[in-house]
Every structure is written in structure tokens, then in C-alpha cells.
Design a protein around this motif. Structure first.
Motif, PDB file in Angstrom:
ATOM      1  N   SER A 184       6.059   9.659 -18.176  1.00 19.69           N
ATOM      2  CA  SER A 184       4.789  10.015 -17.538  1.00 19.69           C
ATOM      3  C   SER A 184       4.518   9.046 -16.407  1.00 19.69           C
ATOM      4  N   GLY A 185       3.838   9.541 -15.392  1.00 20.51           N
ATOM      5  CA  GLY A 185       3.577   8.724 -14.215  1.00 20.51           C
ATOM      6  C   GLY A 185       4.462   9.150 -13.063  1.00 20.51           C
TER       7      GLY A 185
ATOM      8  N   SER B 263       5.698   5.953  -6.924  1.00 25.39           N
ATOM      9  CA  SER B 263       4.589   5.046  -6.570  1.00 25.39           C
ATOM     10  C   SER B 263       4.067   4.231  -7.746  1.00 25.39           C
ATOM     11  N   ALA B 264       4.749   4.291  -8.901  1.00 23.20           N
ATOM     12  CA  ALA B 264       4.236   3.649 -10.110  1.00 23.20           C
ATOM     13  C   ALA B 264       4.089   2.141  -9.948  1.00 23.20           C
ATOM     14  N   LEU B 265       4.955   1.511  -9.160  1.00 22.34           N
ATOM     15  CA  LEU B 265       4.929   0.054  -9.037  1.00 22.34           C
ATOM     16  C   LEU B 265       4.692  -0.380  -7.588  1.00 22.34           C
ATOM     17  N   SER B 266       3.950   0.405  -6.865  1.00 21.66           N
ATOM     18  CA  SER B 266       3.729   0.110  -5.444  1.00 21.66           C
ATOM     19  C   SER B 266       2.548  -0.819  -5.206  1.00 21.66           C
TER      20      SER B 266
ATOM     21  N   VAL C 139      -0.867   6.938 -22.112  1.00 18.43           N
ATOM     22  CA  VAL C 139      -1.610   5.725 -21.755  1.00 18.43           C
ATOM     23  C   VAL C 139      -1.734   5.518 -20.254  1.00 18.43           C
ATOM     24  N   VAL C 140      -1.216   6.449 -19.443  1.00 15.17           N
ATOM     25  CA  VAL C 140      -1.287   6.287 -17.994  1.00 15.17           C
ATOM     26  C   VAL C 140      -2.754   6.272 -17.560  1.00 15.17           C
TER      27      VAL C 140
ATOM     28  N   SER D  11      -6.120  -8.339 -15.649  1.00 12.62           N
ATOM     29  CA  SER D  11      -5.934  -6.949 -16.077  1.00 12.62           C
ATOM     30  C   SER D  11      -4.793  -6.293 -15.305  1.00 12.62           C
ATOM     31  N   TYR D  12      -4.109  -5.356 -15.976  1.00 10.26           N
ATOM     32  CA  TYR D  12      -3.028  -4.585 -15.362  1.00 10.26           C
ATOM     33  C   TYR D  12      -3.248  -3.110 -15.676  1.00 10.26           C
ATOM     34  N   GLU D  13      -3.138  -2.272 -14.653  1.00 10.44           N
ATOM     35  CA  GLU D  13      -3.283  -0.833 -14.844  1.00 10.44           C
ATOM     36  C   GLU D  13      -1.930  -0.234 -15.197  1.00 10.44           C
ATOM     37  N   ILE D  14      -1.922   0.602 -16.244  1.00  8.23           N
ATOM     38  CA  ILE D  14      -0.680   1.265 -16.674  1.00  8.23           C
ATOM     39  C   ILE D  14      -0.472   2.497 -15.800  1.00  8.23           C
ATOM     40  N   THR D  15       0.639   2.522 -15.059  1.00  4.47           N
ATOM     41  CA  THR D  15       0.900   3.633 -14.135  1.00  4.47           C
ATOM     42  C   THR D  15       2.094   4.482 -14.554  1.00  4.47           C
TER      43      THR D  15
END
Length: 866
Positions: free
Chosen positions: A215-216, A220-223, A244-245, A256-260
């Protein structure tokens, strides 16, 4: 003087010709010799004779005659399917007829092959490492050789700033991926924090390497900064779901870190090992102009995906040019080279990413496997020859009816392969028994899968066929070369076999090896017992070490002292005998010296029963500034300070002046293999990591329950982490337990193979001396006397093996155990006597099992055939 052809040349010709009919050739050469002796000089005649002999030896005509002498007039080189079926049928009949020796051979080969199966399965799995990446053939990592003064090191890492240059200047790179392996932290949860580890990576990581995303958006997931992609297992561990995305994880002291995105769980067979991938943009930008960025690059890795048509030499040339430009004026020199993706996991490099399986380890493992396998193959050869001597008439009859050398050779090889395939079944059974224990001894066992797959099964069968060829080669060649007439008359000369010193030498070597293993077991066992009961100079019983985690030390100490089962509590930065840090200390009149240190409170010395021989303990009231220290006796001795002058002296430690207020009696602050050196106790609460709790052990379960309840009052989010100090000390000797297991298991294999080899030689002798034994019995010899007669030579071999094994064992002892200064178990004369007694007893039992049976045979049954 009598004129004759040169005798050496005649003997050489006769030896090479063997049973071939060469009387006409020999006659012609002799006739020419006498003719030349009359017309020319004798020296010339002899030289011509030698020339004729050598010419015939290398001629096709003589080779053809030799080949024809090995077979009958109906011979044919063809090998049909029906003939192969016949070979297999004859092989099975012989195996069934001599069931005892079949089991003996099969068991010996199974033992010898079992270790090799472990090696094959391990190599078969690791050789496929990282083969699931679609672009794997074009991916390379940049490794480095760093030279600083006289120190050199080969590293898997390389400067990240190099990646930036590659992106800008090297056109043949399709993608350049940066990986920083320093991401680690604790995910904040309501009940307890959960550890997480992974890498900072470029966005292109997901397109270069084949890690499917569930998923994701992969593009662009880690951009963006502070974005993270979790593995499927990590998502379930943290949230109980993979949906969890868009959610956020909070890392302690990191933000904090956003799950992408969520990745599908990847294969264990890779050099990567991560739970999370964090965007590289999260890290602060590098300053590429700084030379430090080019010389300090721990945990930094670069992967290059080359274009399909790009040559690897172009990238290597570019890296060589970078070396010249960057490090020309630097005291640190770095050389870059390339390593293919599938070679990373077996490379011998420092600061490697993920699990490592060094090639050197495979070489050592292979040597051990070969050391076990080769004696088993030689044993099979010995026993096969001993049994096959009875089959000389069968061989002669086959040759008379048209069997050629190649067919006889193929028949014996077929029989060997059949028994090796039977042995493979037993070896696989041993492999399954050993597999779990073997994996438990490896550091990276969790990423190793030794299941029997189609590939490993194919490799096992191929290995069994190769072993059959290796074990059956000599007997097959020997019996294929027998003369049919001699074979039918049962006059096969066994002098070449009985006089083979290599067989006796092999037996001596095997028993010498077994003797070394026996002595190693004795000494390893005593060393382990010595360490378990070793006097460290402090108390180790009844102390429970409690990890402070995030609980304030003084609060925990106060809470635990309220418990009735607790006798006393101290605080420290580690445990004596297990862990200590080092620092540099300056005395007023000496250069700086390195010391080991431990941070403690005022109750530590009493808690561990450490003796203060001079001065006083730390004050109970802890000062905000560190002012005092306590040293050991060795510190004063090494620095040539008199005992009475030590207290009150000032030391410069970490830019602080601290005063020596006490001296403790020497104790082992480190493991026993490290000699006692300079040591100081310091008093700084900032460095406390654990509480040392002296408890009542009459009710261990009740004690830990009370400790758990007290802990919960201070921390609801974390679990109590506590263990008995003595258990932690004993666990630190895990390496000795592993060595005991390895020495014991390999010793069992070596002894078993030695016994089988000895049994093969005894059987050979008994088969060939049975008529001699019968004649001796007729003339009045006793069974005991005959048994001693037949056993005497083999007993000498065992004694010789012990004589050779003693210096070998001493060499191993001096290499391994003397590295532990003053605290190692000694190799004593009693150890040698016990080991020799055990080996001789095993040898005598083996020898007597065959010789006594031969001595009891009925002479009438044996002599009636003569």
C-alpha cells in the motif's frame, strides 16, 4: 667380461609391459643389442637399447597389447542398458550377501557425508542471496579501503558525498542510491515502547531494489522528510494491521514520522535487514566541501544501478579519478572498488550491512568437512578391497567372456555409487538431527534457512555421486586391471595392497586426530568448570541486576529497599566481570594512561564484598560535581605509586581533577581472559544504568513478583528487566559451551571413522591370514595367542598415533588456552594417560571383535580346500 643388455632397462620394460605378450619385442631388442655390441662399442649398444625401450613404452603398439591382455577374445567396449541393470543387480546381491560390511560401509560414509551436507545446504542457500531483485545483475555497491598511517581496513561503507558526485558527473549510472544504516529508536506506545530499526534511504531505493509495496505510492513514498515505509511485520507489530498508510508513529526523542507505505515481507536471504525505511531527506544535508565527509563515513552505503550497456570499467575508472582529486593532500587515503550485489553477503568487510557469511568461514568449514569425509572414503576403500579379493574369479570370468577394463571399472563404480546413495539416506537423517543445533551455534541463525529444497536435494544427490566416485576410484582401477588368467587361478598378488604404507599412515592420522579431540574435550570441560567456579574477587551469588531503563535511579533504590526480601541495593553503570568502559587518565608527573572504569554509588563495594584496603568509600551524599575516585592496587603498581602515597593524589580524568580517596584489592573487573590492569571507580549518577539488588533467594518466584510490583509503581509503560548476576556471568561463557559441543561432536565423528578404518584393516588381515591361523591352531596355538598375534601390529599403530597426537594436542593447547593468562586449565599427564587409555580401549575392542572370531574358526573348514 660378459656382455648383456642393461638390466635396469629390461626391468623397466618388463614392469611396464605387465602381462602383455611381448616376448617377440624383447627378443628383437636383445638381438639388436648383441649385433650392435659387435659392430659398435658396448656403450653405444646400451644407449640404443635404452632408446628402443623408451620408444616402445610410449608406442601405441605396446599400449594396445597391454589393453588386449586385460580381456578375452569376446571383449567389447559397449555398455548397454541391460548391462547396467546387471551391474546394479550384482551390486545389490553383493550388498545383501555381505550385510554386515554393507552396514559398516554405509554407516561410515553417512557419518563422513553428514558434515558436508550441512556445508552444502548452507552454501546452497547463501549462494542465492539477493537473487530476487529484478535489476540485480546491474547493481553494484561501492566499497572502500581506508589507509590511515600504518592502519588499513576494508570497509563495506563509502562516503555519501561520493554519491552526490556520481549523480552529477557519471552519465552511465541509471540510479544512485544512498543508504544510511543509523536509523534506530523506540516507538512510543501506551504500555511500553517498542524498538524499531531500519535505514535512511533515497526515494529511488524502492525502484532499484525489488521490495514489493502493498500500500502507498512507490514513486513518492519517501520523497518528503519525516516519512517512513514499514514492512508488513512491523506494521502488524505496531498497529495490529497493515492498513496504516497516513498514520503517524512517535519516536522517543526523535519526533513524529508519517507512514506513507507498507512493504510486503521480504526474503530473509538478503544482506538487507530492516523494519522501516525512512526518507533520506529527513537527514540534514551534507557539506561536500568538508574533508571529514570523505574520511568519516561509518554506516554510509552507496549502490549504483548501471545502464544495461554500461561497462563496469567506466565506473571503476571514474572512482580512481575521484581518489586522486579528493585524497591527494589528505593524511587519510581511501581507495574505492566495486562489489556485485550477489557477492556482498560473502565479503570479508568491516561495517557491513546486515548479516555476513565470510568466505574465510566457508573455507574453514570446508576443511573440517573434508577432514571428516576423506578418512571415511579411504575406510570404504580399505574394506572394499578386503572383501573384493574374494571376487577375483568373478572378475577373471567376466574378462574371459569379453569384459573389458572400462566395463569392470564401471561395475565397481556402480556398486560404490549404490552404497553411497544408501549412505545418503543415513547422512540426511544425521543432517536433520544436527541442523537445529548447528543453527543455534551461528550468530546469524535467524536469517539462515537450511530446509531441504529441490535445489539442495539435487546438490545432495550430486555430492553422493561424487563421493561414490572418489571412494570407489582406487578399488575400481585396481580390479579392472587384473589379468584374467591370474584372477581365475585366484593368484592375485595382494602384496601391493598389504604393503601400502598410506593405509597404515591414514590409520595413525585418524587415531591421532581422535586422540586430540579426546584431550580437547577433557581440557575444555575442566576450563568450563574452572570458569563457572572462578574466584573473581567479588560476590556474585544472590545479586539481581535490574535495568534502570527510564526510571530515576534514586527513586528505584528507595522503593526496592522497602521490600523485605531485599538486603541492600547499589547503583552502577555495569557489572564487574562483564562490562566496563575505558578512558584516559593523567597523573601529575606521568603521561596519560588508559584505564578501565565503572561508575558506582557508595553501597556498591559492600554489596559486592569488594575489600577497601586503604582510604575510604564514596560519601553517601552525591555531589553535583564529580570529585573523587577509587583505584585498584594494580593502578598504583603500574604507575609506580607507593600504596601509602596513593590516597590523596589528584588525577586528571575527562578534563576534570578528581582525587583518589581509596584503594580496593585487585579483582577481575573484566572476563578472566583479560589480565588485571589499571582500574578506577567513579561516582557520577548520570552514568548509572542498573540497580544491583542483594536479595533473599529462599523464594525466587515471590522475590521477582515483589520486584515486579515495585517496578510497576514507578513505570507503567515498561516491563521489568532483571536477571541474576551469576546467570549473566555464566551466560558469558557461551563460547566455551559451543566449543565443548563442537569438540564433542567432531570428536565422536572422528573416533567413529577411526574405529571403522581400523576395523577395515583388521578384516583385510583376517581374510588373508585365515589359513595361517588354521595351521597354527593345528600345531597347537591357543585362541588367545593367535588373537594377540593378529592384534599386535594394530596396537602398535594406536601407540604410534598417541605418540604423534601428544605434540599435536600440546600445540593446540598452547595456541588456544594459553591466551587466557593465568586462569586456564592445565594439560596434565593424567589427561594424557586417561585419553590414551580410552583410545587404546576402543581400539582393542574393535580389533578383538574380528581377531578373536578368526582365532576361534574351525581349521577343518578352512584347510579342506587345500
Amino acid at each position: 667380461m660378459k656382455i648383456e643388455p642393461p638390466k635396469l632397462a629390461q626391468k623397466l620394460f618388463d614392469w611396464y609391459a605387465g602381462f602383455a605378450k611381448v616376448d617377440d619385442l624383447r627378443g628383437d631388442m636383445d638381438e639388436w643389442f648383441y649385433h650392435n655390441a659387435k659392430t659398435k662399442s658396448i656403450s653405444i649398444a646400451r644407449r640404443i637399447y635404452w632408446k628402443q625401450v623408451l620408444s616402445l613404452i610410449f608406442s601405441y603398439a605396446l599400449r594396445k597389447r597391454k589393453r588386449n591382455s586385460q580381456s578375452g577374445i569376446y571383449s567389447s567396449n559397449a555398455i548397454s542398458l541391460s548391462m547396467i541393470r546387471n551391474y546394479i543387480k550384482v551390486a545389490m546381491r553383493n550388498l545383501y550377501q555381505y550385510r554386515y560390511f554393507t552396514l559398516l560401509n554405509a554407516f561410515g560414509l553417512a557419518i563422513g557425508m553428514s558434515i558436508s551436507l550441512l556445508l552444502i545446504s548452507m552454501y546452497g542457500y547463501i549462494s542465492t542471496s539477493d537473487n530476487f531483485h529484478t535489476n540485480g545483475d546491474h547493481i553494484y555497491t561501492i566499497i572502500s579501503k581506508k589507509t590511515e598511517g600504518f592502519e588499513e581496513g576494508n570497509f563495506a561503507s563509502s562516503p555519501i558525498v561520493l554519491a552526490e558526485k556520481l549523480k552529477e558527473e557519471f552519465n552511465d549510472a541509471r540510479e544512485v542510491v544512498r543508504v544510511n544504516a543509523s536509523f534506530e529508536g523506540e516507538v512510543v506506545r501506551e504500555k511500553e515502547n517498542i524498538h524499531i530499526h531500519g535505514y535512511f534511504v533515497d526515494q529511488s531505493f524502492l525502484s532499484v531494489f525489488t521490495f514489493p509495496i502493498l500500500s502507498g505510492n512507490m514513486e513518492s513514498a519517501l520523497s518528503k522528510p519525516n516519512t517512513v515505509v514499514l514492512t508488513e511485520s512491523a506494521a502488524i507489530k505496531f498497529f495490529g494491521s497493515i492498513d496504516v498508510v497516513g498514520k503517524v508513529i512517535e519516536l522517543k526523542e526523535q519526533g513524529s514520522y508519517e507512514i506513507t507505505g507498507v512493504l510486503k515481507d521480504y526474503s530473509k536471504n538478503t544482506h538487507f535487514k530492516f523494519e522501516a525505511l525512512v526518507s533520506y531527506a529527513t537527514l540534514p544535508p551534507t557539506q561536500s566541501l568538508s574533508i571529514d565527509q570523505w574520511t568519516e563515513y561509518r554506516d554510509q552505503f552507496i549502490y549504483v544501478l548501471l545502464k544495461d550497456s554500461a561497462p563496469i570499467k567506466g565506473l571503476q575508472s571514474y572512482l580512481s579519478q575521484i581518489e586522486k582529486n579528493i585524497y591527494s593532500n589528505s593524511s587519510v587515503k581511501v581507495n574505492f572498488s566495486l562489489l556485485a550485489l550477489d557477492e556482498i553477503i560473502t565479503s570479508d568487510l568491516y561495517n557491513a550491512l546486515g548479516p555476513k557469511w565470510e568466505t574465510s568461514g566457508f573455507i574453514v568449514f570446508g576443511a573440517i568437512a573434508l577432514l571428516i569425509l576423506l578418512p571415511a572414503c579411504f575406510n570404504y576403500t580399505n574394506i572394499s578391497i578386503a572383501r573384493a579379493l574374494k571376487r577375483s574369479k568373478e572378475i577373471g570370468l567376466r574378462k574371459t567372456m569379453g569384459g573389458v577394463k572400462s566395463q569392470i571399472f564401471f561395475q565397481f563404480i556402480t556398486e560404490t555409487v549404490v552404497i553411497c546413495l544408501i549412505s545418503l539416506v543415513g547422512a540426511c537423517g544425521l543432517f536433520l538431527l544436527m541442523r537445529d543445533e548447528f543453527q543455534s551455534m551461528l550468530v546469524e541463525a535467524s536469517v539462515l534457512d537450511l530446509s531441504i529444497t529441490l535445489k539442495t536435494a539435487t546438490l545432495f544427490v550430486a555430492f553422493a555421486l561424487l563421493t561414490g566416485l572418489m571412494a570407489g576410484l582406487f578399488p575400481a582401477m585396481y580390479f579392472a586391471g587384473l589379468n584374467p588368467i591370474e584372477a581365475l587361478k585366484n593368484k592375485v598378488s595382494s602384496r601391493a595392497l598389504s604393503g601400502m604404507r598410506i593405509r597404515k599412515g591414514l590409520t595413525i592420522f585418524q587415531f591421532a586426530l581422535s586422540f586430540c579431540f579426546i584431550l580437547s574435550l577433557i581440557v575444555f570441560g575442566r576450563q568450563y568448570r574452572t570458569l563457572l567456579n572462578f574466584d573473581f574477587g567479588f560476590q556474585k551469588e544472590n545479586i539481581v541486576n535490574v535495568n534502570l531503563q527510564e526510571v530515576k535511579p534514586e527513586l528505584l533504590k528507595t522503593e526496592l529497599e522497602k521490600l523485605s526480601v531485599v538486603q541492600s541495593v547499589s547503583l552502577s553503570s555495569g557489572s564487574p566481570g562483564l562490562s566496563n568502559s575505558t578512558t584516559w587518565v593523567n597523573t601529575t608527573d606521568k603521561d596519560s594512561v588508559q584505564v578501565s572504569q565503572l561508575f558506582i554509588d557508595s553501597d556498591f563495594l559492600e554489596n559486592f564484598k569488594l575489600k577497601l584496603i586503604l582510604g575510604k568509600n564514596f560519601p553517601e551524599a552525591v555531589s553535583a560535581d564529580e570529585r573523587y575516585c577509587i583505584v585498584n592496587e594494580q593502578f598504583l603498581i603500574n604507575n609506580k605509586i607507593a600504596l601509602e602515597d596513593g590516597v590523596g593524589r589528584t588525577l586528571l580524568v575527562d578534563s576534570m581533577e578528581i582525587q583518589i580517596i581509596g584503594v580496593v584489592k585487585n579483582f577481575h573487573y573484566a572476563p578472566p581472559q583479560i589480565p588485571i590492569g589499571n582500574f578506577i571507580f567513579r561516582n557520577n549518577p548520570v552514568y548509572y544504568t542498573q540497580a544491583n539488588v542483594l536479595v533473599d533467594v529462599s523464594d525466587v518466584f515471590g522475590t521477582f513478583t515483589m520486584l515486579e510490583n515495585s517496578w510497576q509503581k514507578l513505570s507503567d509503560n515498561t516491563k521489568l528487566e532483571a536477571a541474576f548476576f551469576k546467570d549473566e556471568l555464566n551466560d558469558s561463557y557461551q563460547v566455551y559451551r559451543l566449543l565443548l559441543k563442537m569438540a564433542g561432536f567432531l570428536g565422536l565423528l572422528a573416533i567413529s571413522i577411526s574405529i571403522l578404518g581400523l576395523l577395515g584393516m583388521v578384516v583385510y588381515t583376517a581374510e588373508n591370514r585365515v589359513k595361517e591361523v588354521s595351521i597354527r591352531k593345528v600345531l597347537g596355538a591357543s585362541a588367545f595367542g593367535i588373537t594377540m598375534l593378529l592384534s599386535r601390529d594394530y596396537l602398535k599403530l594406536i601407540i604410534w598415533s598417541i605418540a604423534i597426537g601428544i605434540p599435536l594436542a600440546i600445540g593446540i593447547y598452547e595456541t588456544v588456552f594459553t591466551r587466557i593468562p593465568d586462569y586456564h586449565a592445565n594439560l596434565t599427564v593424567l589427561d594424557v594417560v586417561l585419553g590414551a587409555f580410552g583410545l587404546i580401549s576402543l581400539g582393542l575392542i574393535t580389533i578383538a571383535s574380528q581377531t578373536y572370531k578368526t582365532a576361534l574358526s574351525n581349521p577343518a573348514d578352512t584347510l579342506k580346500t587345500e
